[in-house]
Design an enzyme around this catalytic site. Sequence first.
Site: not given
Length: 291
Positions: A120, A53, A97
């Site tokens: 997200d 990422k 994460q």
Amino acid sequence: MTARIIDGNALSARVRGEIAERAAALTARGVQPCLAVILVGGDPASAVYVRNKVAGCEKAGIRSLRFDYPQDASQQEVMARLAELNADPSVHGILVQLPLPAHLDETAVLEAIDIRKDVDGFHAENVGLLSQNREGFVPCTPNGVMKMLETAEVPVQGAEAVVIGRSNIVGKPMAMLLTNAGATVTVCHSKTRDLAFHTRRADIVVAAIGKPRFVTGDMIKPGATVIDVGINRLDSGPDAGKLCGDVDFASAVEVAGAITPVPGGVGPMTITMLLENTVVSAERAARDAGK
Ligand code: NAP
């Protein structure tokens, strides 16, 4: 019949080029897009995802901030960092994460992210906005699937779509996006009585199960579009060590009209959509600041 291959690597490269142009335009206006990534603990797979990422950001001209915490980090520490990032106007996207270590309250952590920076799309409010088909952030993997369907010119409106899997990360938002796009959607899961009955009448099958080569060619309607979200590492047999999807590619490719491979299908699109969400967030911030 041999299916047309929907190439996620090629699409991803093209979309990332467009994202880099948008990021450069924002930077020229004094708003460089910025993504903050929080990693708790040393899970090797999570570390690889975070590295990819951050590398993706760098290539696209997006600034990235990385915060690594030890496995025993406290809820307070993570929450304090989120509060700081929420308040920082130079940060446009915040990503924690997953999975988090078991002692941390994952729901509380995700809900602590400012929804305008929730790239997200896992915050309950963004989930609600998606269900109402309103502007928010859409989770990256199903968003990437929609982009693949659109680019491959697969008709979605009026199509029978079957989504296998009902997770918050993939299956449920996928079903919502397909519904919003006008498909007639059936969501299947481990309690579904006759999975093949459903998949055999689908124009579009999206497999997000986590079981290697589970969906076989005899479960697919001839000419259907098959999207394979699964990423599984085989631990035995002649292909031991290799990655494969939830679809048995060899048999499905003979029946389907279009299919995504694994690797090189949905996988590359996930990080691409994260980068896009970060740029979208920065564009919204610039718009709100009158820049
Ligand atoms: P998950 O949370 O484990 O969900 C799996 C879903 O599959 C569940 O809803 C489960 O049903 C269902 N399922 C399990 N066994 C089944 C069966 N025999 N028949 C029908 N449905 C069954 O997994 P996930 O996070 O959604 O991920 C799914 C797959 O996608 C994994 O391989 C993952 O690695 C991959 N993935 C890929 C990307 C990417 O970037 N390409 C991103 C995220 C995930 P129940 O709800 O009834 O248990």
